[in-house]
Design an enzyme around this catalytic site. Structure first.
Site, PDB file in Angstrom:
ATOM      1  N   ARG A  49       0.839  -1.211   0.000  1.00 46.29           N
ATOM      2  CA  ARG A  49       0.000   0.000   0.000  1.00 46.29           C
ATOM      3  C   ARG A  49       0.869   1.255   0.000  1.00 46.29           C
ATOM      4  O   ARG A  49       0.582   2.233  -0.665  1.00 46.29           O
ATOM      5  CB  ARG A  49      -0.968   0.030   1.191  1.00 46.29           C
ATOM      6  CG  ARG A  49      -1.788   1.312   1.185  1.00 46.29           C
ATOM      7  CD  ARG A  49      -2.962   1.414   2.181  1.00 46.29           C
ATOM      8  NE  ARG A  49      -2.993   0.467   3.239  1.00 46.29           N
ATOM      9  CZ  ARG A  49      -2.298   0.571   4.389  1.00 46.29           C
ATOM     10  NH1 ARG A  49      -1.517   1.619   4.590  1.00 46.29           N
ATOM     11  NH2 ARG A  49      -2.403  -0.348   5.310  1.00 46.29           N
ATOM     12  N   TYR A 102     -15.072  16.902 -16.043  1.00 47.53           N
ATOM     13  CA  TYR A 102     -15.466  15.491 -16.147  1.00 47.53           C
ATOM     14  C   TYR A 102     -16.606  15.210 -15.163  1.00 47.53           C
ATOM     15  O   TYR A 102     -16.558  15.664 -14.009  1.00 47.53           O
ATOM     16  CB  TYR A 102     -14.233  14.638 -15.837  1.00 47.53           C
ATOM     17  CG  TYR A 102     -14.509  13.158 -15.819  1.00 47.53           C
ATOM     18  CD1 TYR A 102     -14.736  12.454 -17.000  1.00 47.53           C
ATOM     19  CD2 TYR A 102     -14.548  12.454 -14.622  1.00 47.53           C
ATOM     20  CE1 TYR A 102     -14.991  11.097 -16.984  1.00 47.53           C
ATOM     21  CE2 TYR A 102     -14.795  11.094 -14.599  1.00 47.53           C
ATOM     22  CZ  TYR A 102     -15.019  10.419 -15.779  1.00 47.53           C
ATOM     23  OH  TYR A 102     -15.280   9.088 -15.767  1.00 47.53           O
ATOM     24  N   ASP A 174      -5.781  18.709 -15.125  1.00 49.28           N
ATOM     25  CA  ASP A 174      -6.154  17.369 -15.563  1.00 49.28           C
ATOM     26  C   ASP A 174      -5.739  17.267 -17.037  1.00 49.28           C
ATOM     27  O   ASP A 174      -6.342  17.886 -17.905  1.00 49.28           O
ATOM     28  CB  ASP A 174      -7.668  17.173 -15.391  1.00 49.28           C
ATOM     29  CG  ASP A 174      -8.121  15.762 -15.735  1.00 49.28           C
ATOM     30  OD1 ASP A 174      -7.468  15.118 -16.589  1.00 49.28           O
ATOM     31  OD2 ASP A 174      -9.140  15.305 -15.186  1.00 49.28           O
ATOM     32  N   LYS A 199      -7.047   6.209 -19.597  1.00 48.08           N
ATOM     33  CA  LYS A 199      -7.295   6.680 -20.957  1.00 48.08           C
ATOM     34  C   LYS A 199      -6.019   6.514 -21.807  1.00 48.08           C
ATOM     35  O   LYS A 199      -5.532   5.417 -21.937  1.00 48.08           O
ATOM     36  CB  LYS A 199      -7.815   8.116 -20.909  1.00 48.08           C
ATOM     37  CG  LYS A 199      -8.869   8.359 -19.803  1.00 48.08           C
ATOM     38  CD  LYS A 199     -10.184   7.625 -20.045  1.00 48.08           C
ATOM     39  CE  LYS A 199     -11.095   7.601 -18.816  1.00 48.08           C
ATOM     40  NZ  LYS A 199     -11.377   8.867 -18.180  1.00 48.08           N
TER      41      LYS A 199
HETATM   42  C1  LIG Z   1     -11.945   9.400 -17.014  1.00 48.88           C
HETATM   43  C2  LIG Z   1     -11.559  10.752 -16.523  1.00 48.88           C
HETATM   44  C3  LIG Z   1     -11.388  11.004 -15.148  1.00 48.88           C
HETATM   45  C4  LIG Z   1     -11.659   9.954 -14.092  1.00 48.88           C
HETATM   46  O1  LIG Z   1     -10.765   8.898 -14.158  1.00 48.88           O
HETATM   47  P1  LIG Z   1     -11.131   7.375 -13.735  1.00 48.88           P
HETATM   48  O2  LIG Z   1      -9.887   6.636 -14.034  1.00 48.88           O
HETATM   49  O3  LIG Z   1     -12.298   6.944 -14.535  1.00 48.88           O
HETATM   50  O4  LIG Z   1     -11.465   7.413 -12.274  1.00 48.88           O
HETATM   51  C5  LIG Z   1     -10.994  12.268 -14.778  1.00 48.88           C
HETATM   52  N1  LIG Z   1     -10.787  13.246 -15.691  1.00 48.88           N
HETATM   53  C6  LIG Z   1     -10.949  13.048 -17.015  1.00 48.88           C
HETATM   54  C7  LIG Z   1     -10.711  14.156 -17.969  1.00 48.88           C
HETATM   55  C8  LIG Z   1     -11.347  11.792 -17.475  1.00 48.88           C
HETATM   56  O5  LIG Z   1     -11.529  11.600 -18.789  1.00 48.88           O
END
Ligand SMILES: *Cc1c(COP(=O)(O)O)cnc(C)c1O
Length: 392
Positions: A49, A102, A174, A199
């Site tokens: 962890r 998001y 982000d 992603k």
């Molecule tokens: C998918 C996404 C998230 C969240 O991520 P997860 O891995 O699904 O928890 C946050 N910001 C953006 C821009 C995203 O596309």
């Protein structure tokens, strides 16, 4: 700091780092615990962890790719955002987030603010007056998401970071949509970069993961401590898989973007396509900012379908090479109806305020041959137009 380009860092990261058998590709360590060399001697890794060799390699890779100081790899993108908020916000502190962020980020901040954990303002960050008003409340944190999801809006990272510094706020970007191949927020003045590695970073739609990358040592230490404290960290297997995905990041991003350009040229000509949202288009409001702060326009685009809602459903159902699914950034092309899928948790009022209409479709351009992708779009448009003519 690395002298290499992102594609090179992505391929070479952790290669030949195994000291036991000199494996070229680093092995996976699934063990949850590690022996203490002697009584009272704490090893580099003691319990997974708090740390693990595979997670460590992935953290180094992501930190180097974003030109950061360090990183904490989390079990998803949402937990990276939650970790950041948890580490830095108390009940009286304010966070500013984009009004069109998001959907899961919106839900997270909104729900935690309702519980009294902190205060949140959702702001249109491309509106200077709205941003200035929000900043006058002296926020502790600012989240930027550019390009945004699903409308691919672009805001000026350098400008917002400058304004944030004046009120003592820390900024996270982000960077999920562009990856460090196309945008380097820390070099534009941000204090943190966050990714849903689910992603493009992993890129194969088979791992859920996230990361927060820091600029200074103090933040690395604070976030590592909190990551372990609340148990937000990623697993060895996911880290191994994600590092494997990263190796092709440079090559993938190049083709994703080229293909997006080809599809855009096709879509512009289609009678059932209204406004198209992509920063490469000169009429896109963020086009000039994108040219300044990005080294590529990315492969996420959305557009207004100008037929009826029934025809929109028919169009989406007729597609064979675009899976109707959430998520993005994988090798496979996807189509998404944000209002009923990724962004449904926002509710109707917030959707409308964010400009996400029922006619909006979002495409994540994958790595299939663009001739095949265009042929597929073409047959789906033709089906809609044909059945409409029959009804008349
Ligand atoms: C998918 C996404 C998230 C969240 O991520 P997860 O891995 O699904 O928890 C946050 N910001 C953006 C821009 C995203 O596309």
């Amino acid at each position: 700091m690395s002298v290499h380009k992102p594609a090179t860092i992505a391929v070479r990261t952790g290669i030949e780092s195994d000291t036991q058998f000199h494996a070229v590709v680093p092995p996976i360590y699934l063990s949850t615990n590690y022996g203490f060399p002697a009584f009272g001697e704490v090893p580099k890794y003691d319990y997974t962890r708090s740390g693990n060799p595979n997670r460590g390699l992935l953290e180094n890779a992501l930190s180097e790719l974003e030109s950061g100081h360090g990183a904490v790899v989390t079990n998803c993108g949402t937990s990276a955002i939650n970790l950041w908020a948890t580490a830095f916000l108390g009940p009286t502190d304010i966070i500013i987030a984009p009004h069109d962020c998001y959907g899961g980020t919106y839900r997270l901040f909104n729900t935690r603010a309702q519980k009294g954990d902190f205060k949140v303002f959702f702001v249109d960050q491309s509106n200077p007056d709205a941003l200035a008003e929000a900043l006058s409340h002296k926020p502790k944190l600012i989240l930027i998401e550019t390009p945004s999801n699903p409308l691919v809006r672009v805001v000026d990272i350098e400008q917002i970071c400058r304004q944030a510094k004046e009120v003592g706020a820390l900024v996270a970007v982000d960077n999920t949509f562009l990856t460090p191949v196309f945008q380097k927020p820390l070099e534009l003045g941000a204090d943190f970069v966050i990714h849903s590695t689910t992603k493009y970073i992993n890129g194969h739609s088979d791992v859920i993961g996230g990361v927060i990358i820091t600029k200074i040592e103090q933040h690395t230490e604070e976030l590592s401590w909190w990551g372990n404290c609340i148990g937000a960290t990623g697993t060895p297997f996911d880290s191994y898989m994600t590092l494997r995905g990263i190796r092709t990041l440079g090559a993938r991003m190049k083709i994703h973007e080229e293909s997006a350009g080809t599809l855009l040229n096709y879509l512009i000509e289609q009678p059932l396509v209204g406004t198209i949202y992509h920063p490469s288009l000169p009429e896109h409001p963020g086009h000039e900012i994108a040219k300044k702060q990005q080294s590529g326009f990315g492969a996420m685009l959305s557009f207004e379908f100008t037929g009826s809602f029934e025809q929109l459903k028919q169009f989406v159902s007729a597609l064979k090479l675009f899976s109707l699914a959430e998520s993005l950034g994988g090798v496979e092309s996807l189509i998404c109806h944000p209002a009923s899928m990724t962004h449904r948790a926002m509710g109707e009022v917030a959707l409308e305020e964010a400009g996400v209409s029922q006619q909006l479709l979002r495409i994540s351009v994958g790595l299939e041959d663009t001739d095949d992708l265009i042929a597929d779009l073409n047959q789906a448009f033709a089906q809609v137009i044909h059945s409409n003519q029959e009804q008349c």
